[in-house]
Design a protein around this motif. Structure first.
Motif, PDB file in Angstrom:
ATOM      1  N   GLU A 112      20.812  26.825 -24.530  1.00 54.73           N
ATOM      2  CA  GLU A 112      22.105  26.641 -25.174  1.00 54.73           C
ATOM      3  C   GLU A 112      22.014  25.748 -26.407  1.00 54.73           C
ATOM      4  OE1 GLU A 112      25.124  25.507 -22.381  1.00 54.73           O
ATOM      5  OE2 GLU A 112      24.469  26.993 -20.898  1.00 54.73           O
ATOM      6  N   THR A 113      20.807  25.407 -26.802  1.00 50.10           N
ATOM      7  CA  THR A 113      20.583  24.645 -28.027  1.00 50.10           C
ATOM      8  C   THR A 113      20.245  25.613 -29.154  1.00 50.10           C
ATOM      9  OG1 THR A 113      19.790  22.707 -26.812  1.00 50.10           O
ATOM     10  CG2 THR A 113      19.150  22.869 -29.119  1.00 50.10           C
ATOM     11  N   ASP A 114      20.768  25.357 -30.328  1.00 45.34           N
ATOM     12  CA  ASP A 114      20.523  26.231 -31.479  1.00 45.34           C
ATOM     13  C   ASP A 114      19.154  25.918 -32.086  1.00 45.34           C
ATOM     14  OD1 ASP A 114      22.919  27.663 -31.327  1.00 45.34           O
ATOM     15  OD2 ASP A 114      24.005  26.079 -32.398  1.00 45.34           O
ATOM     16  N   TRP A 115      18.113  26.379 -31.412  1.00 47.43           N
ATOM     17  CA  TRP A 115      16.743  26.140 -31.886  1.00 47.43           C
ATOM     18  C   TRP A 115      16.379  27.039 -33.066  1.00 47.43           C
ATOM     19  CZ3 TRP A 115      14.780  21.872 -30.146  1.00 47.43           C
ATOM     20  CH2 TRP A 115      15.007  21.433 -28.853  1.00 47.43           C
ATOM     21  N   ALA A 116      16.891  28.252 -33.084  1.00 44.61           N
ATOM     22  CA  ALA A 116      16.435  29.251 -34.056  1.00 44.61           C
ATOM     23  C   ALA A 116      16.723  28.797 -35.497  1.00 44.61           C
ATOM     24  CB  ALA A 116      17.128  30.584 -33.783  1.00 44.61           C
ATOM     25  N   PRO A 117      15.813  29.200 -36.416  1.00 47.33           N
ATOM     26  CA  PRO A 117      14.538  29.875 -36.149  1.00 47.33           C
ATOM     27  C   PRO A 117      13.419  28.851 -35.985  1.00 47.33           C
ATOM     28  CG  PRO A 117      14.962  29.870 -38.498  1.00 47.33           C
ATOM     29  CD  PRO A 117      16.116  29.136 -37.863  1.00 47.33           C
ATOM     30  N   LEU A 118      12.566  29.061 -34.989  1.00 51.38           N
ATOM     31  CA  LEU A 118      11.404  28.209 -34.789  1.00 51.38           C
ATOM     32  C   LEU A 118      10.171  29.069 -34.578  1.00 51.38           C
ATOM     33  CD1 LEU A 118      12.407  25.320 -32.316  1.00 51.38           C
ATOM     34  CD2 LEU A 118      12.161  25.202 -34.807  1.00 51.38           C
ATOM     35  N   ASP A 119       9.067  28.638 -35.162  1.00 45.13           N
ATOM     36  CA  ASP A 119       7.780  29.254 -34.865  1.00 45.13           C
ATOM     37  C   ASP A 119       7.219  28.705 -33.552  1.00 45.13           C
ATOM     38  OD1 ASP A 119       7.679  30.773 -37.271  1.00 45.13           O
ATOM     39  OD2 ASP A 119       7.098  28.970 -38.352  1.00 45.13           O
ATOM     40  N   GLY A 171      14.708  14.895 -36.446  1.00 50.03           N
ATOM     41  CA  GLY A 171      13.910  13.695 -36.632  1.00 50.03           C
ATOM     42  C   GLY A 171      12.629  14.018 -37.364  1.00 50.03           C
ATOM     43  N   TRP A 172      12.492  13.492 -38.576  1.00 52.25           N
ATOM     44  CA  TRP A 172      11.308  13.748 -39.401  1.00 52.25           C
ATOM     45  C   TRP A 172      11.069  15.248 -39.594  1.00 52.25           C
ATOM     46  CZ3 TRP A 172       9.596   9.520 -41.803  1.00 52.25           C
ATOM     47  CH2 TRP A 172       9.855   8.284 -41.229  1.00 52.25           C
ATOM     48  N   GLY A 173      12.158  15.991 -39.710  1.00 49.08           N
ATOM     49  CA  GLY A 173      12.074  17.431 -39.943  1.00 49.08           C
ATOM     50  C   GLY A 173      12.017  18.266 -38.685  1.00 49.08           C
ATOM     51  N   LEU A 174      11.831  17.637 -37.525  1.00 48.28           N
ATOM     52  CA  LEU A 174      11.749  18.363 -36.258  1.00 48.28           C
ATOM     53  C   LEU A 174      13.129  18.504 -35.630  1.00 48.28           C
ATOM     54  CD1 LEU A 174       8.721  16.578 -34.516  1.00 48.28           C
ATOM     55  CD2 LEU A 174       8.664  18.767 -35.726  1.00 48.28           C
ATOM     56  N   LYS A 175      13.443  19.699 -35.137  1.00 49.94           N
ATOM     57  CA  LYS A 175      14.613  19.848 -34.278  1.00 49.94           C
ATOM     58  C   LYS A 175      14.252  19.266 -32.912  1.00 49.94           C
ATOM     59  CE  LYS A 175      16.546  23.999 -36.455  1.00 49.94           C
ATOM     60  NZ  LYS A 175      16.964  25.417 -36.239  1.00 49.94           N
ATOM     61  N   VAL A 213      10.990  36.414 -17.254  1.00 50.01           N
ATOM     62  CA  VAL A 213      11.425  35.088 -17.667  1.00 50.01           C
ATOM     63  C   VAL A 213      12.205  35.243 -18.958  1.00 50.01           C
ATOM     64  CG1 VAL A 213      10.667  32.778 -18.326  1.00 50.01           C
ATOM     65  CG2 VAL A 213       9.375  34.079 -16.627  1.00 50.01           C
ATOM     66  N   PRO A 214      13.474  34.804 -19.007  1.00 51.31           N
ATOM     67  CA  PRO A 214      14.271  34.993 -20.211  1.00 51.31           C
ATOM     68  C   PRO A 214      13.686  34.250 -21.399  1.00 51.31           C
ATOM     69  CG  PRO A 214      15.377  33.524 -18.672  1.00 51.31           C
ATOM     70  CD  PRO A 214      14.209  34.104 -17.948  1.00 51.31           C
ATOM     71  N   VAL A 215      13.644  34.911 -22.532  1.00 49.11           N
ATOM     72  CA  VAL A 215      13.131  34.294 -23.737  1.00 49.11           C
ATOM     73  C   VAL A 215      14.186  33.384 -24.326  1.00 49.11           C
ATOM     74  CG1 VAL A 215      11.641  36.259 -24.218  1.00 49.11           C
ATOM     75  CG2 VAL A 215      13.931  36.162 -25.226  1.00 49.11           C
ATOM     76  N   VAL A 216      13.783  32.597 -25.302  1.00 45.47           N
ATOM     77  CA  VAL A 216      14.710  31.751 -26.051  1.00 45.47           C
ATOM     78  C   VAL A 216      14.885  32.403 -27.410  1.00 45.47           C
ATOM     79  CG1 VAL A 216      15.151  29.453 -26.964  1.00 45.47           C
ATOM     80  CG2 VAL A 216      13.892  29.723 -24.811  1.00 45.47           C
ATOM     81  N   PRO A 217      16.046  32.951 -27.707  1.00 46.40           N
ATOM     82  CA  PRO A 217      16.241  33.686 -28.964  1.00 46.40           C
ATOM     83  C   PRO A 217      15.870  32.846 -30.185  1.00 46.40           C
ATOM     84  CG  PRO A 217      18.102  34.025 -27.503  1.00 46.40           C
ATOM     85  CD  PRO A 217      17.253  32.964 -26.868  1.00 46.40           C
ATOM     86  N   GLY A 218      15.082  33.466 -31.053  1.00 49.84           N
ATOM     87  CA  GLY A 218      14.717  32.806 -32.298  1.00 49.84           C
ATOM     88  C   GLY A 218      13.533  31.867 -32.196  1.00 49.84           C
ATOM     89  N   VAL A 219      12.952  31.711 -31.004  1.00 47.47           N
ATOM     90  CA  VAL A 219      11.777  30.853 -30.814  1.00 47.47           C
ATOM     91  C   VAL A 219      10.585  31.741 -30.489  1.00 47.47           C
ATOM     92  CG1 VAL A 219      10.737  28.997 -29.474  1.00 47.47           C
ATOM     93  CG2 VAL A 219      13.185  28.932 -29.999  1.00 47.47           C
ATOM     94  N   THR A 220       9.581  31.708 -31.332  1.00 49.94           N
ATOM     95  CA  THR A 220       8.444  32.609 -31.158  1.00 49.94           C
ATOM     96  C   THR A 220       7.504  32.165 -30.048  1.00 49.94           C
ATOM     97  OG1 THR A 220       8.533  33.212 -33.486  1.00 49.94           O
ATOM     98  CG2 THR A 220       6.490  33.672 -32.343  1.00 49.94           C
ATOM     99  N   GLY A 278      12.932  37.507 -31.429  1.00 55.03           N
ATOM    100  CA  GLY A 278      13.587  36.670 -30.452  1.00 55.03           C
ATOM    101  C   GLY A 278      14.371  37.403 -29.385  1.00 55.03           C
ATOM    102  N   HIS A 279      14.160  38.693 -29.162  1.00 58.98           N
ATOM    103  CA  HIS A 279      14.924  39.420 -28.154  1.00 58.98           C
ATOM    104  C   HIS A 279      13.975  40.008 -27.118  1.00 58.98           C
ATOM    105  CE1 HIS A 279      18.705  39.099 -30.320  1.00 58.98           C
ATOM    106  NE2 HIS A 279      18.025  39.358 -31.405  1.00 58.98           N
ATOM    107  N   SER A 280      14.492  40.165 -25.939  1.00 58.83           N
ATOM    108  CA  SER A 280      13.703  40.742 -24.855  1.00 58.83           C
ATOM    109  C   SER A 280      14.641  41.410 -23.872  1.00 58.83           C
ATOM    110  CB  SER A 280      12.897  39.639 -24.138  1.00 58.83           C
ATOM    111  OG  SER A 280      12.305  40.157 -22.982  1.00 58.83           O
ATOM    112  N   HIS A 281      14.119  42.333 -23.117  1.00 60.97           N
ATOM    113  CA  HIS A 281      14.906  42.980 -22.081  1.00 60.97           C
ATOM    114  C   HIS A 281      14.672  42.328 -20.733  1.00 60.97           C
ATOM    115  CE1 HIS A 281      16.270  46.017 -24.833  1.00 60.97           C
ATOM    116  NE2 HIS A 281      15.031  46.278 -25.163  1.00 60.97           N
ATOM    117  N   ASN A 282      13.970  41.182 -20.723  1.00 62.13           N
ATOM    118  CA  ASN A 282      13.758  40.465 -19.484  1.00 62.13           C
ATOM    119  C   ASN A 282      14.928  39.538 -19.236  1.00 62.13           C
ATOM    120  OD1 ASN A 282      11.307  41.672 -19.217  1.00 62.13           O
ATOM    121  ND2 ASN A 282      10.157  40.010 -20.187  1.00 62.13           N
TER     122      ASN A 282
END
Length: 390
Positions: free
Chosen positions: A233-240, A198-202, A124-131, A103-107
């Protein structure tokens, strides 16, 4: 428990011969990653190359079936991942962390609207913890895109992937209703947002922030600012996988999202009739302009079966999206019928893949999810490049 079960899976996989490399799949280095979570869900990354993805599919299924047979495994999901050319860096499929840390990048760029210098690509900035982030898009409204996005996300989750969904349609947010969600999301520190479940989904949507019947009269920059906040700014991690339910159309808002979000690919939804396919082509052209890969086309409302007589009617025609995919050399991910029960369940916040996962109505969404995973696995992913025409 996970370590013991993991060892048992590796032992079972060591009995599978890799026909291309002449050794077992473990010794040949075919297994790039293996995790087992507390719920007993095993996720296996199987290495292949873009040109061998189809040929490797039987081996992937054999690996998945072998892992599923291990005591303590409740579900197994084996996913193909392809390495791209060394000068372009590694490709990533769902569940595989980028090299150098998950989940890290130098972009740190922000997708400026001016054209980049020759040979450069905007960072393009990545979203930490989202693959992987995938967009579900349509060239026009009213084609069932949001229903497809919700059930696709649930089908990906059913295949063992940690999945979330972001409602990017700020003018007509429907994800909260479809997932049965109410109330504003929490923010423990006043900065980070805790997504609803909702039904297991963030899940996150502007529909959770305003009353359902309150119209939003926002210009493009305000929309993009809100989406940037929800994304980063949403705590998505960890997500595939994070499924992005795009607003319909191909205007400035949609183009800005495609430019500023690190998309792994896009799924284009259309109905079969010619007028809808004209708009779908515009969506394809938009994503191609910013070099976002097309994961495939879906034909929604492909036919209708009368619940009384059982007769089939092709209300909007049939096969148009399949023909378009073949013409363009793109994957056709599947056809979904117009189903009254699916519509009712969606309105009630009970999506069919969650409520009746083994039903005939849910089957097309599972097939589409499998196709999306296959497309991601063979995709030679590059950052989007913004092209401004004079």
């Amino acid at each position: 428990m996970s370590r013991t079960v993991r060892d048992q899976i590796l032992s079972r996989l060591a009995g599978i011969r890799d026909p291309e490399r002449g050794r077992d799949v473990v010794a040949s280095g075919r297994i790039l990653g293996l995790t087992v979570d507390e719920a007993g869900i095993a996720r296996i990354m199987v290495e292949t190359t873009p040109d061998r993805a189809s040929a490797t599919e039987p081996l992937r299924r054999e690996i998945e079936q072998a892992a599923a047979g291990v005591a303590g495994v409740t579900r197994a999901a084996a996913v193909l991942t392809a390495e791209r050319a060394p000068e372009r860096g590694p490709a990533r499929g769902p569940g595989q962390a980028p090299r150098g840390g998950a989940g890290h990048s130098h972009n740190h760029g922000h997708g400026h609207s001016h054209a980049p210098a020759a040979g450069q690509r905007p960072s393009v900035p990545v979203v930490p913890g989202v693959t992987a982030i995938i967009a579900v898009a349509s060239g026009k409204g009213g084609v069932g895109k949001s229903t497809l996005a919700v059930n696709l996300a649930l089908a990906l989750q059913a295949r063992g992937l940690k999945t979330g969904i972001l409602d990017a349609d700020v003018y007509g947010p429907s994800i909260p209703r479809m997932l049965g969600l109410q109330g504003r999301p929490d923010s423990p520190d006043g900065k980070r947002i805790t997504p609803k479940i909702g039904w297991g989904l963030k899940a996150m949507s502007i529909g959770l922030m305003v009353e359902e019947d309150t119209p939003l009269i926002w210009r493009g920059p305000m929309v993009q600012g809100a989406l940037d906040q929800f994304l980063r700014e949403t705590d998505w991690a960890p997500l595939d996988v994070l499924v992005l339910d795009m607003p319909p159309g191909t205007g400035d808002v949609q183009l800005s999202i495609a430019q500023r979000v690190p998309l792994a690919g896009a799924v284009i939804v259309s109905t079969p009739q010619d007028i809808a396919l004209l708009d779908a082509r515009k969506g394809l052209a938009m994503f191609r302009k910013v070099e976002v890969p097309i994961l495939g086309l879906v034909e929604n409302m492909s036919w209708f079966t009368c619940p009384h007589c059982g007769g089939r009617s092709d209300i909007f025609g049939h096969g148009g999206a399949r023909d378009e995919a073949l013409k363009l050399g793109l994957p056709f991910l599947g056809a979904v019928p117009l189903d009254l029960d699916v519509r009712i369940m969606s309105d009630e916040g009970r999506p069919v893949v969650a409520v009746a996962p083994e039903s005939e109505a849910a089957a097309p969404y599972h097939a589409i999810a499998a196709g999306v995973i296959e497309s991601l696995g063979r995709m030679r992913r590059e950052p989007p490049r913004i092209i401004i025409e004079d």
